[in-house]
Design an enzyme around this catalytic site. Structure first.
Site, PDB file in Angstrom:
ATOM      1  N   GLN A 161      53.891  41.152  55.890  1.00  0.00           N
ATOM      2  CA  GLN A 161      52.631  41.473  56.189  1.00  0.00           C
ATOM      3  C   GLN A 161      51.725  40.854  54.488  1.00  0.00           C
ATOM      4  OE1 GLN A 161      51.350  43.723  58.740  1.00  0.00           O
ATOM      5  NE2 GLN A 161      49.595  43.785  58.195  1.00  0.00           N
ATOM      6  N   PHE A 162      50.616  39.785  55.049  1.00  0.00           N
ATOM      7  CA  PHE A 162      50.398  39.601  54.266  1.00  0.00           C
ATOM      8  C   PHE A 162      49.181  39.863  53.936  1.00  0.00           C
ATOM      9  CE2 PHE A 162      47.911  37.238  57.571  1.00  0.00           C
ATOM     10  CZ  PHE A 162      46.475  36.695  57.063  1.00  0.00           C
ATOM     11  N   THR A 163      48.351  40.689  55.042  1.00  0.00           N
ATOM     12  CA  THR A 163      47.293  41.794  54.831  1.00  0.00           C
ATOM     13  C   THR A 163      46.943  42.298  53.641  1.00  0.00           C
ATOM     14  OG1 THR A 163      47.436  42.690  56.483  1.00  0.00           O
ATOM     15  CG2 THR A 163      46.863  40.454  56.806  1.00  0.00           C
TER      16      THR A 163
END
Length: 151
Positions: A84-86
């Site tokens: 989950q880069f966000t």
């Protein structure tokens, strides 16, 4: 490194209509993100926290009714890990998030894989999403209990 932990009764992740990862009993959904300077120390810390945080009801001292809190490791609870880069979005300015703090794929993918392997070394059953894919996550939250962990 960051992780958002959601206690769930079940969770599944699909890519292009195919279920690529699923847990079918109570456990954790772990959304895991990495930043540029993360390494083995952060991986170990995040994995240990995911495995050992006491966020489940556990058996009481008599082995019966729930009493003390227990960890995923204590209960043999599974974990669904989704990259989950966000989690590293910066929304302090304007209306468009900046992703500059998120590690690029070639850096982040091995770190997320290392978290999965570290969890398995802790004796945790792990299912995963697919790094870099557009994923649909279906889960039944328990509690809800949602915790942000940083290393």
């Amino acid at each position: 490194m960051r992780a958002v932990l959601q206690r769930v009764n079940r969770a599944a992740v699909r890519v292009d209509g195919e279920t690529v990862g699923e847990i079918t009993r109570p456990g954790l959904l772990a959304l895991v993100g990495a930043t540029h300077d993360d390494g083995p120390e952060q991986v170990a810390t995040i994995a240990r926290k995911i495995a050992e945080l006491r966020i489940f009801d556990g058996p009481g001292d008599d082995g019966g009714a729930p009493g003390r809190e227990a960890s995923a490791s204590d209960l043999g609870a599974p974990v669904l890990v989704v990259s989950q880069f966000t989690l590293y979005a910066d929304v302090r300015k304007g209306r468009r998030p900046s992703w500059n703090a998120a590690a690029p794929g070639p850096v982040a993918a091995p770190l997320v894989d290392a978290v999965v392997e570290a969890l398995r070394r802790h004796g945790i059953e792990v299912a995963t999403g697919r790094f870099g894919a557009h994923m649909l996550i279906d889960m039944e939250a328990d509690g809800p209990v949602t915790i942000l962990v940083e290393a």
